[in-house]
Design an enzyme around this catalytic site. Sequence first.
Site, mmCIF file in Angstrom:
data_model
loop_
_atom_site.group_PDB
_atom_site.id
_atom_site.type_symbol
_atom_site.label_atom_id
_atom_site.label_comp_id
_atom_site.label_asym_id
_atom_site.label_seq_id
_atom_site.Cartn_x
_atom_site.Cartn_y
_atom_site.Cartn_z
ATOM 1 N N SER A 93 0.915 -1.050 -0.101
ATOM 2 C CA SER A 93 0.128 0.299 -0.186
ATOM 3 C C SER A 93 1.269 1.258 0.089
ATOM 4 C CB SER A 93 -1.024 -0.193 1.507
ATOM 5 O OG SER A 93 -1.597 1.094 1.189
ATOM 6 N N TYR A 103 -2.352 -0.551 10.032
ATOM 7 C CA TYR A 103 -2.950 -0.940 9.046
ATOM 8 C C TYR A 103 -0.869 -0.754 7.971
ATOM 9 C CZ TYR A 103 -3.863 -1.216 3.684
ATOM 10 O OH TYR A 103 -4.151 -1.315 2.935
#
Length: 248
Positions: free
Chosen positions: A145, A159
């Site tokens: 990501s 995350y």
Amino acid sequence: MAETLEGTTAVVTGASSGIGEATARALAGRGARVALLARRRDRLDALAGELGDRAAVFEVDVTDDAAVAETMAAVVRELGGIDVLVNDAGYGSMVPALEADLAEWRTMVDVNVNGVLLTTHAALPHLVEAAQGPRGVADVVTISSVAGRKVASPGAGVYAATKHAVNAFSEALRQELAARHVRVGLVEPGLVRSEMTEHSGAAADAEEHFALGLMEPGDIADAVVYMVTRPRRTAVNEMLVRPTEQTR
Ligand SMILES: NC(=O)c1ccc[n+]([C@@H]2O[C@H](COP(=O)([O-])OP(=O)(O)OC[C@H]3O[C@@H](n4cnc5c(N)ncnc54)[C@H](OP(=O)(O)O)[C@@H]3O)[C@@H](O)[C@H]2O)c1
């Protein structure tokens, strides 16, 4: 000149929705046989129905060590080897630490980190073997990501920590496997429309702020296909892909 995937086997985790589903479809479109891995069998069966003899379904929870090892063995038995592994399965819960539920933190670490480690560990010997075969190269692509590249933002601490972890793992693995001709790469998406961003409200928010919209899962599948169809002398190690108007 891009290489064909005819005669290869690709394993895609998280193939039941979003980026994983689009990637499985794209790899099958380039000629690979695709092993579809996730927990929701009905979704995998529907995709396999569409892809026909290019796809096989393997229902598995990527956080379960024994189940992952058994699944990779079954893939090799049924499809003849593993040339490409796409680590896509992931989970995101963006809540500030003061309000966070520990179970959500644990799920992110389990799926995003342990899931990648378990699937990669189980697939590695087969990837090394495949690289010695006619294609002469094998591939591991992990869907990380933007949050794995940039400093974390509020609510995204855990995350981002999981994505930084897989980036570190992937880079070490790349160096370890280069001489064995296993290419190890990262795709780092910005905002993509998927169940994850629809549920969190991030997709609706992006629609509101970006005149050109957010990315679609197929945009990331394109990046994966680009990586794994390079000539065997060329390894694309990292691709950071954002919606045009995403600044962070
Ligand atoms: N959407 C974005 O904006 C964005 C941005 C950057 C990175 N990413 C990353 O892209 C990847 C895919 O996300 P997505 O956006 O496509 O979300 P998604 O549509 O929610 O897909 C997540 C996938 O992961 C699978 N999965 C989750 N937990 C699993 C488990 N324990 N075992 C096996 N499979 C599991 C799900 O399948 P089952 O529920 O059927 O098991 C599903 O197929 C993730 O790694 C995510 O972090 C997404």
